[in-house]
Design a protein around this motif. Sequence first.
Motif, PDB file in Angstrom:
ATOM      1  N   GLY A   7       4.778  10.656  -5.718  1.00 37.50           N
ATOM      2  CA  GLY A   7       4.065   9.371  -5.758  1.00 37.50           C
ATOM      3  C   GLY A   7       3.512   8.982  -4.399  1.00 37.50           C
ATOM      4  O   GLY A   7       2.379   8.500  -4.276  1.00 37.50           O
ATOM      5  N   ILE A   8       4.358   9.191  -3.357  1.00 37.81           N
ATOM      6  CA  ILE A   8       3.914   8.867  -1.989  1.00 37.81           C
ATOM      7  C   ILE A   8       2.727   9.741  -1.591  1.00 37.81           C
ATOM      8  O   ILE A   8       1.754   9.271  -0.998  1.00 37.81           O
ATOM      9  CB  ILE A   8       5.080   9.042  -0.992  1.00 37.81           C
ATOM     10  CG1 ILE A   8       6.152   7.993  -1.242  1.00 37.81           C
ATOM     11  CG2 ILE A   8       4.576   8.944   0.440  1.00 37.81           C
ATOM     12  CD1 ILE A   8       7.409   8.180  -0.423  1.00 37.81           C
ATOM     13  N   ALA A   9       2.797  11.038  -1.937  1.00 37.14           N
ATOM     14  CA  ALA A   9       1.708  11.969  -1.601  1.00 37.14           C
ATOM     15  C   ALA A   9       0.408  11.561  -2.288  1.00 37.14           C
ATOM     16  O   ALA A   9      -0.679  11.579  -1.683  1.00 37.14           O
ATOM     17  CB  ALA A   9       2.103  13.387  -2.004  1.00 37.14           C
ATOM     18  N   LEU A  10       0.500  11.179  -3.577  1.00 36.13           N
ATOM     19  CA  LEU A  10      -0.698  10.734  -4.306  1.00 36.13           C
ATOM     20  C   LEU A  10      -1.263   9.458  -3.709  1.00 36.13           C
ATOM     21  O   LEU A  10      -2.484   9.274  -3.610  1.00 36.13           O
ATOM     22  CB  LEU A  10      -0.352  10.524  -5.786  1.00 36.13           C
ATOM     23  CG  LEU A  10      -0.079  11.790  -6.611  1.00 36.13           C
ATOM     24  CD1 LEU A  10       0.399  11.414  -8.018  1.00 36.13           C
ATOM     25  CD2 LEU A  10      -1.338  12.644  -6.686  1.00 36.13           C
ATOM     26  N   LEU A  11      -0.371   8.548  -3.319  1.00 32.03           N
ATOM     27  CA  LEU A  11      -0.816   7.298  -2.718  1.00 32.03           C
ATOM     28  C   LEU A  11      -1.541   7.546  -1.403  1.00 32.03           C
ATOM     29  O   LEU A  11      -2.610   6.965  -1.145  1.00 32.03           O
ATOM     30  CB  LEU A  11       0.386   6.379  -2.500  1.00 32.03           C
ATOM     31  CG  LEU A  11       0.084   5.027  -1.836  1.00 32.03           C
ATOM     32  CD1 LEU A  11      -0.858   4.213  -2.710  1.00 32.03           C
ATOM     33  CD2 LEU A  11       1.381   4.256  -1.574  1.00 32.03           C
ATOM     34  N   ILE A  12      -0.947   8.428  -0.557  1.00 32.70           N
ATOM     35  CA  ILE A  12      -1.573   8.748   0.728  1.00 32.70           C
ATOM     36  C   ILE A  12      -2.931   9.401   0.510  1.00 32.70           C
ATOM     37  O   ILE A  12      -3.923   9.068   1.184  1.00 32.70           O
ATOM     38  CB  ILE A  12      -0.652   9.671   1.558  1.00 32.70           C
ATOM     39  CG1 ILE A  12       0.610   8.908   1.981  1.00 32.70           C
ATOM     40  CG2 ILE A  12      -1.400  10.211   2.779  1.00 32.70           C
ATOM     41  CD1 ILE A  12       1.646   9.775   2.675  1.00 32.70           C
ATOM     42  N   THR A  13      -3.020  10.335  -0.460  1.00 33.15           N
ATOM     43  CA  THR A  13      -4.295  11.005  -0.767  1.00 33.15           C
ATOM     44  C   THR A  13      -5.350  10.009  -1.227  1.00 33.15           C
ATOM     45  O   THR A  13      -6.508  10.045  -0.802  1.00 33.15           O
ATOM     46  CB  THR A  13      -4.078  12.076  -1.854  1.00 33.15           C
ATOM     47  OG1 THR A  13      -3.107  13.016  -1.411  1.00 33.15           O
ATOM     48  CG2 THR A  13      -5.394  12.791  -2.170  1.00 33.15           C
ATOM     49  N   THR A  14      -4.929   9.075  -2.109  1.00 31.72           N
ATOM     50  CA  THR A  14      -5.859   8.056  -2.607  1.00 31.72           C
ATOM     51  C   THR A  14      -6.378   7.179  -1.475  1.00 31.72           C
ATOM     52  O   THR A  14      -7.568   6.862  -1.390  1.00 31.72           O
ATOM     53  CB  THR A  14      -5.167   7.185  -3.673  1.00 31.72           C
ATOM     54  OG1 THR A  14      -4.708   8.019  -4.740  1.00 31.72           O
ATOM     55  CG2 THR A  14      -6.126   6.141  -4.225  1.00 31.72           C
ATOM     56  N   VAL A  15      -5.474   6.771  -0.590  1.00 28.37           N
ATOM     57  CA  VAL A  15      -5.862   5.922   0.547  1.00 28.37           C
ATOM     58  C   VAL A  15      -6.823   6.659   1.474  1.00 28.37           C
ATOM     59  O   VAL A  15      -7.824   6.094   1.945  1.00 28.37           O
ATOM     60  CB  VAL A  15      -4.610   5.461   1.328  1.00 28.37           C
ATOM     61  CG1 VAL A  15      -5.011   4.775   2.635  1.00 28.37           C
ATOM     62  CG2 VAL A  15      -3.778   4.518   0.483  1.00 28.37           C
ATOM     63  N   LEU A  16      -6.546   7.950   1.727  1.00 31.40           N
ATOM     64  CA  LEU A  16      -7.428   8.734   2.597  1.00 31.40           C
ATOM     65  C   LEU A  16      -8.816   8.891   1.996  1.00 31.40           C
ATOM     66  O   LEU A  16      -9.837   8.787   2.695  1.00 31.40           O
ATOM     67  CB  LEU A  16      -6.800  10.114   2.853  1.00 31.40           C
ATOM     68  CG  LEU A  16      -5.569  10.144   3.771  1.00 31.40           C
ATOM     69  CD1 LEU A  16      -4.979  11.543   3.826  1.00 31.40           C
ATOM     70  CD2 LEU A  16      -5.937   9.659   5.183  1.00 31.40           C
ATOM     71  N   ILE A  17      -8.861   9.143   0.688  1.00 29.50           N
ATOM     72  CA  ILE A  17     -10.169   9.255   0.015  1.00 29.50           C
ATOM     73  C   ILE A  17     -10.919   7.931   0.094  1.00 29.50           C
ATOM     74  O   ILE A  17     -12.125   7.887   0.359  1.00 29.50           O
ATOM     75  CB  ILE A  17      -9.979   9.686  -1.449  1.00 29.50           C
ATOM     76  CG1 ILE A  17      -9.440  11.130  -1.512  1.00 29.50           C
ATOM     77  CG2 ILE A  17     -11.288   9.578  -2.220  1.00 29.50           C
ATOM     78  CD1 ILE A  17      -9.087  11.595  -2.913  1.00 29.50           C
ATOM     79  N   TRP A  18     -10.209   6.820  -0.130  1.00 29.08           N
ATOM     80  CA  TRP A  18     -10.845   5.501  -0.077  1.00 29.08           C
ATOM     81  C   TRP A  18     -11.387   5.212   1.321  1.00 29.08           C
ATOM     82  O   TRP A  18     -12.513   4.737   1.474  1.00 29.08           O
ATOM     83  CB  TRP A  18      -9.815   4.443  -0.473  1.00 29.08           C
ATOM     84  CG  TRP A  18     -10.366   3.039  -0.448  1.00 29.08           C
ATOM     85  CD1 TRP A  18     -11.140   2.437  -1.384  1.00 29.08           C
ATOM     86  CD2 TRP A  18     -10.172   2.080   0.595  1.00 29.08           C
ATOM     87  NE1 TRP A  18     -11.450   1.157  -1.005  1.00 29.08           N
ATOM     88  CE2 TRP A  18     -10.874   0.911   0.216  1.00 29.08           C
ATOM     89  CE3 TRP A  18      -9.476   2.103   1.801  1.00 29.08           C
ATOM     90  CZ2 TRP A  18     -10.891  -0.223   1.006  1.00 29.08           C
ATOM     91  CZ3 TRP A  18      -9.501   0.956   2.587  1.00 29.08           C
ATOM     92  CH2 TRP A  18     -10.190  -0.188   2.185  1.00 29.08           C
ATOM     93  N   ILE A  19     -10.599   5.531   2.363  1.00 31.39           N
ATOM     94  CA  ILE A  19     -11.045   5.315   3.747  1.00 31.39           C
ATOM     95  C   ILE A  19     -12.264   6.174   4.052  1.00 31.39           C
ATOM     96  O   ILE A  19     -13.224   5.728   4.701  1.00 31.39           O
ATOM     97  CB  ILE A  19      -9.899   5.629   4.733  1.00 31.39           C
ATOM     98  CG1 ILE A  19      -8.784   4.597   4.594  1.00 31.39           C
ATOM     99  CG2 ILE A  19     -10.422   5.677   6.174  1.00 31.39           C
ATOM    100  CD1 ILE A  19      -7.550   4.906   5.434  1.00 31.39           C
ATOM    101  N   THR A  20     -12.254   7.420   3.552  1.00 30.87           N
ATOM    102  CA  THR A  20     -13.387   8.319   3.784  1.00 30.87           C
ATOM    103  C   THR A  20     -14.669   7.779   3.147  1.00 30.87           C
ATOM    104  O   THR A  20     -15.741   7.772   3.762  1.00 30.87           O
ATOM    105  CB  THR A  20     -13.090   9.718   3.221  1.00 30.87           C
ATOM    106  OG1 THR A  20     -11.914  10.246   3.858  1.00 30.87           O
ATOM    107  CG2 THR A  20     -14.260  10.661   3.454  1.00 30.87           C
ATOM    108  N   LEU A  21     -14.563   7.303   1.907  1.00 33.24           N
ATOM    109  CA  LEU A  21     -15.736   6.766   1.216  1.00 33.24           C
ATOM    110  C   LEU A  21     -16.263   5.520   1.906  1.00 33.24           C
ATOM    111  O   LEU A  21     -17.483   5.346   2.059  1.00 33.24           O
ATOM    112  CB  LEU A  21     -15.381   6.454  -0.244  1.00 33.24           C
ATOM    113  CG  LEU A  21     -15.098   7.670  -1.145  1.00 33.24           C
ATOM    114  CD1 LEU A  21     -14.644   7.214  -2.529  1.00 33.24           C
ATOM    115  CD2 LEU A  21     -16.351   8.545  -1.265  1.00 33.24           C
ATOM    116  N   ILE A  22     -15.344   4.634   2.325  1.00 32.54           N
ATOM    117  CA  ILE A  22     -15.763   3.415   3.032  1.00 32.54           C
ATOM    118  C   ILE A  22     -16.450   3.780   4.346  1.00 32.54           C
ATOM    119  O   ILE A  22     -17.474   3.193   4.723  1.00 32.54           O
ATOM    120  CB  ILE A  22     -14.555   2.490   3.293  1.00 32.54           C
ATOM    121  CG1 ILE A  22     -14.022   1.944   1.964  1.00 32.54           C
ATOM    122  CG2 ILE A  22     -14.941   1.359   4.234  1.00 32.54           C
ATOM    123  CD1 ILE A  22     -15.007   1.080   1.204  1.00 32.54           C
TER     124      ILE A  22
END
Length: 277
Positions: A19-34
């Motif tokens: 769960g933590i790994a998925l959360l970190i991946t999601t946050v990184l993708i969101w930061i990249t898109l922003i």
Amino acid sequence: MKMKSVNFFKSKLFLIQVGIALLITTVLIWITLISLRWYTHHGEELEVPDLYGMSIEKAGNELETEQLVFSIYDSIYNPKYAPGTVLDQRPLAGAIVKRGRSLFLTINANKPEQIRFPNLVDNSFRQAYELLVTNGFQIGKLEYANNQFFNLVLYPKYNGDSIHAGSMVDKGASIDLVLGRGDNNEVTAPNLIGRTNTQAKEKIILSNLNLGNVRFDQSISTHFDSIQAKVWQQNPSVTNNQRLSPGSRIDIWLTRDSVKLQQADSLLQKSLSNLIF
């Protein structure tokens, strides 16, 4: 050992780590898109201002206000304007660009740049045209004289006098060409409807004709308008299928009125259809 591995993958600790790994991946993708949206200024559009006739200092301030930047692409000499005046810009005024876009400006030089004139004699008109444009000259008037070879360059003219290869000439100077008439050669008027003034002139010259009178209607009030204006009427008309002597003149009328342009195009298409059928 195998049982322990299976139990681990089913354990609460493993699920938490996933769960933590998925959360970190999601946050990184969101930061990249922003970050990409910010870097590319996604959705931010600005209209390029008209800088023609401004000093380079005033143009720079204008662009800074609009969050745009510029670089000097070229310089030409026009005695009508002060040195450093903006004489051309790319993209043109009115274009839609993103914040931070760089504009390329052509400014007025302190004095005319001298260019060694190329050899045009005995070249074809098309070859001479390319040589002149490539070397930074303007195409002036086409004149035709008796010669058996159609469109052969007999000699170029500058300020009314013949000019020889190797002469030093101001960059941007208008050069007239004296061409061979050939035997019984005739041309037809090109279709200019919907073209800008610059496009129409080029089409006319390449059709072995000369630009005549240029008239703007009441929709034209600024330099920007004159650049954006398009031909809605020409004489001779392409629909007349009139045979013209090389070097004949074509008059054009320009407008920014979209209704007038649509009507002109519809009338042209109808006339061309009648000619075909």
